[in-house]
Write an enzyme that holds these catalytic residues in place. Structure first.
Site, PDB file in Angstrom:
ATOM      1  CG  LEU A 466      31.708  21.057  13.884  1.00  0.00           C
ATOM      2  CD1 LEU A 466      32.051  22.067  14.964  1.00  0.00           C
ATOM      3  CD2 LEU A 466      31.328  21.781  12.595  1.00  0.00           C
ATOM      4  N   GLY A 472      38.971  12.481  20.486  1.00  0.00           N
ATOM      5  CA  GLY A 472      37.539  12.728  20.548  1.00  0.00           C
ATOM      6  C   GLY A 472      36.976  13.355  19.291  1.00  0.00           C
ATOM      7  CB  ILE A 473      33.816  12.934  17.599  1.00  0.00           C
ATOM      8  CG1 ILE A 473      34.417  11.578  17.206  1.00  0.00           C
ATOM      9  CG2 ILE A 473      33.008  13.522  16.462  1.00  0.00           C
ATOM     10  CD1 ILE A 473      33.389  10.520  16.884  1.00  0.00           C
ATOM     11  CB  VAL A 474      34.983  18.573  17.185  1.00  0.00           C
ATOM     12  CG1 VAL A 474      34.552  19.976  17.590  1.00  0.00           C
ATOM     13  CG2 VAL A 474      36.385  18.283  17.702  1.00  0.00           C
ATOM     14  CG  ASP A 584      49.828  17.714  17.297  1.00  0.00           C
ATOM     15  OD1 ASP A 584      50.645  17.594  16.353  1.00  0.00           O
ATOM     16  OD2 ASP A 584      48.743  17.115  17.335  1.00  0.00           O
TER      17      ASP A 584
END
Ligand SMILES: *[C@@H]1O[C@H](CO)[C@@H](O)[C@H](O)[C@H]1NC(C)=O
Ligand SMILES: *[C@@H]1O[C@H](CO)[C@@H](O)[C@H](O)[C@H]1NC(C)=O
Ligand SMILES: *[C@@H]1O[C@H](CO)[C@@H](O)[C@H](O)[C@H]1NC(C)=O
Ligand SMILES: *[C@@H]1O[C@H](CO)[C@@H](O)[C@H](O)[C@H]1NC(C)=O
Ligand SMILES: *[C@@H]1O[C@H](CO)[C@@H](O)[C@H](O)[C@H]1NC(C)=O
Length: 749
Positions: A466, A472-474, A584
């Site tokens: 996504l 990290g990767i979602v 953020d």
């Protein structure tokens, strides 16, 4: 008597090996002249010399201290004269101290002294001292107290002590980097040469504290090659520790390089083979990534920086060459004429690929990394000069480097240019082991604990990506779990201490929250090295998709989203059991659910605070363009950093454009916050919103919203409203003060 005679004999027998002034004590009336490279006073061990050091291939000299036995002479100290001195200059030792005179008489340099001296000594440590006869261990002046760019064993940098790098490899003028023990914190900063403007630090030790007893006050380089910061309470924080019991057989120095890297170097006294200095330790790890995006970087404008073992090297992009071929750190210039208007008329309009953007500022912060950047330059003028590769400018070039932000200040530059812009994420988080959260905290939440196998199955082996979040990767996944079966699974990078920290912070921060404008964490997995977070899936993606692409989201939806984010922040700041600073806030971190409700996500950088600790000192977190100024100062970070970021984002929501954007001939608009202020003060709100009729239909509301945003981005965090007050201002219940000056209006407190 006998022993004194032996000493004399010994001295005599050594004389052939010792230069003229071999004795350690230099008596009053002695002098040195800059005539050759043998004009110096040597320490008893023969290791260090004080005198005139002739610069390579020139007839000019520095009054300096250097290693006698190293063929490639290394200077460890020099007198800070405005420029090197000419041949024939003379330094003289008198009761009034040292005086350096130019050949025609005038005094060029003189240490400041309060009393008269009896003698000088070049010590074996590399320290040149002036002493009085009454107390030989109390120095009236010492070169160790006025370091240039190097610290030696036994040298101490006191509180507020500074060391400046040299300008280039061969130019010893004050350079572009400074090491400063500022408020007890050891900081490396870039100086905007030749102005003296200091950029925010690119490395710091984190040894400052509001509690002065907890704060550092000395940087010590001790004899056993242990470099540490001493706190007022006596506590020691090791900086570089490499305890060397053999240290008498090696030379050590810690030098701030002209390239901004602080290095600990060693040179063996006993190895006779060809050798050069070896680097044992260095800081920062990759200088190419550390400097301020608004600066010229290490390599200067229009260049690309590449790091190898901590040392940067510079190259020019295709079509560019070095400004000064002898100075690879001095930036690059284009090999083609500037301007996009000139055309010889031989080409058809369709030959122009897209729009011609007049680039008004030089490129900065180019560096090698994983992305692809496409640079277009004029096709009618073949690049010439010493560009490395033959370059066909009608094709896209496949040099791989990233150019995250184009920025600068000079306006001479305009080329056809198209660059993939991504924002640089500050990653200078302070490593503070004491502040890592305890595992037990993560277990105090009511979250579902998944097995890795379950999540692997749910995401069909981590198939559908996504997006890429911080650390990290979602992935998209489907679960048979409660009412939510579509989930987003964030798989944190393995083995990264930063990721581990984030995992705990995220579980802690989100696990306890439950609010309509926050993304809901469903569960997590912590199995072996695997760390995964499971969220509800937001089908509409992030706010960034809706703001920065056409057709633009309607004004009403935008205002509702802004209010939703503001409510989410009020919840985080004021209504949680412990206040949470998000750190953020930006459109990429606001997700939009199926009902078009804004949901704050990515608590990865969240800093959870306990109730009695509402301010925190920490490394910079957040994203360039949205980061509040206090991150760069020595002031505590509070929930007001989120208010600042919210203010920047609110302007983006109002205007549907990014906070930093470059377009041809529109540099006044480049920085949204500045431009919004100008438009607000000039009564040009129509220009600001680009004649958005919906927004203009309620001009009073638009004025109020812009003024509220400008309140949020004030320099002084105390003057920024709280998020609760921001909501009142936006909704028209709170009074919005009239701006009176850039970033200095509102809420006189
Ligand atoms: C240098 O002079 C001081 C003071 O006169 C004396 O104490 C010291 O021993 C001398 N050092 C040497 C190596 O002669
Ligand atoms: C330096 O060395 C040259 C010869 O190498 C000699 O003539 C001269 O006197 C020396 N100067 C000093 C100050 O020792
Ligand atoms: C000499 O100076 C040192 C260092 O400042 C000091 O510790 C010592 O007490 C002084 N000795 C005398 C005799 O004054
Ligand atoms: C060092 O650089 C400065 C600034 O560019 C210049 O003025 C000076 O002449 C240079 N010095 C030497 C020795 O080249
Ligand atoms: C240098 O520091 C180390 C570690 O703190 C200590 O063990 C050692 O004794 C120190 N050496 C000297 C000469 O002070």
């Amino acid at each position: 008597m006998a022993s004194s005679a032996t000493r004399h004999l010994l001295l005599l027998s050594f004389l052939p090996f010792l230069p003229i002034f071999g004795a350690s004590n230099v008596t009053l009336g002695s002098s040195l002249s800059a005539i050759g490279d043998n004009s110096s006073w040597i320490s008893p061990s023969g290791d260090f010399a004080f005198g005139f050091y002739q610069l390579h291939n020139t007839n000019i000299f520095l009054l300096a201290i250097w290693y006698v036995n190293i063929p490639e002479k290394t200077i460890v100290w020099h007198a800070k004269t405005t420029s090197p001195v000419p041949s024939g200059s003379k330094v003289e030792l008198t009761a009034n101290g040292l005086t350096l005179n130019s050949p025609d008489g005038p005094t060029i340099w003189q240490p400041q002294l309060t009393t008269t001296i009896s003698y000088a000594s070049m010590l074996d440590s590399g320290n040149f001292v002036l002493s009085s006869s009454t107390n030989s261990s109390a120095y009236l002046w010492a070169s160790f107290s006025y370091p240039t760019d190097t610290l030696l064993p036994t040298q101490v940098l006191p509180l507020d002590g500074k060391m400046f790098s040299k300008l280039t490899e061969t130019n010893y003028s004050q350079g572009r980097f400074v090491l400063h023990l500022e408020n007890g914190d050891l900081r490396l900063k870039q100086v905007d040469w030749p102005t003296d403007f200091l950029y925010p630090f690119y490395y710091h030790s984190g040894t400052d504290s509001t509690d002065s007893s907890q704060s550092g006050f000395q940087l010590v380089f001790n004899q056993s090659v242990d470099i540490y910061i001493v706190k007022r309470n006596g506590e020691i924080v090791h900086f570089w520790k490499c305890i060397d019991l053999n240290s008498p057989n090696n030379y050590y120095r810690a030098t701030l390089g002209f390239d901004g890297v602080f290095r600990l170097c060693v040179y063996s006294k006993t190895l006779v083979t060809d050798q050069s200095w070896s680097v044992l330790q260095y800081q920062p790890e990759n200088i190419c990534n550390m400097l301020d995006v608004y600066s010229s970087g290490v390599c200067g404008f229009n260049s690309i920086c590449k790091e190898n073992s901590g040392t940067p090297s510079c190259q020019c992009p295709p079509g560019f060459s070095f400004m000064d071929p002898n100075d690879k750190f001095g930036g690059c210039k284009p090999n083609f004429p500037l301007g996009c208007g000139v055309d010889d008329g031989s080409r058809k309009p369709e030959d122009f690929n897209g729009r011609c953007w007049k680039m008004k500022m030089p490129l900065s912060y180019g560096r090698m990394s994983g992305g692809t950047t496409i640079i277009k330059i004029r096709r009618d003028v073949p690049p010439s000069g010493n560009s490395d590769a033959p370059f066909s400018n009608s094709k896209k070039d496949n040099h791989i480097f990233s150019w995250p932000l184009l920025f600068g200040s000079s306006s001479f530059f305009n080329i056809l240019l198209l660059v993939a812009v991504s924002f640089f994420v500050f990653s200078r988080c302070q490593k503070n082991p004491k502040k890592t959260l305890h595992d037990s905290n993560a277990l105090e939440t009511n979250l579902h604990i998944f097995t890795f196998e379950e999540l692997k199955e749910a995401t069909r082996g981590f198939k559908e990506e996504l997006g890429v979040g911080s650390f990290g990767i979602v992935y998209k996944g489907v679960l048979n779990f409660g009412s939510k079966n579509q989930v987003a699974v964030k798989k944190l990078d393995k083995l990264s201490p930063e990721g581990e920290k984030e995992f705990k912070a995220e579980v802690n921060a989100i696990g306890r929250t439950h609010y309509r404008n926050l993304i809901q964490l469903i569960g997590y997995c912590a199995e072996g090295p695997e760390r995964l977070l499971v969220y509800e899936l937001m089908s509409n993606g992030s706010l960034a998709n809706f703001l920065f692409s056409l057709p633009r989201l309607d004004w009403y939806s935008r205002t509702q989203i802004a209010l939703g984010i503001a409510r989410g922040l009020v919840y985080l700041h004021e209504e949680c059991s412990a206040p949470i600073i998000h750190c953020d806030i930006k459109p990429q971190n606001i997700l939009i659910d199926e009902y078009f409700i804004a949901r704050i996500s990515d608590f990865g950088l969240a800093k959870s605070l306990t109730l009695n600790q509402t301010r925190t000192h920490t490394g910079i977190r957040g994203t360039q363009g949205y980061v509040a100024p206090e991150w760069f100062k020595n002031s505590p970070v509070t929930v007001k950093v989120d208010v600042y970021s919210f203010g920047v984002m609110l302007l983006e929501i109002i205007c549907c454009r990014k906070s930093v954007a470059m377009e041809c001939g529109e540099e006044e608009r480049a920085i949204l916050t500045d431009w919004a202020y100008d438009c607000y003060m000039g009564g040009r709100l129509d220009t600001l919103v680009d004649n958005d009729e919906e927004a203009m239909s309620d001009i009073m509301m638009l004025r109020r919203w812009v003024a509220t945003a400008l309140c949020c981005i004030q320099e002084n965090p105390l003057k920024r409203p709280t998020m609760k007050i921001v909501i009142q201002m936006l909704e028209g219940f709170g009074e919005v003060p009239i701006p009176t000056g850039p970033y200095s209006f509102c809420l006189a407190s």
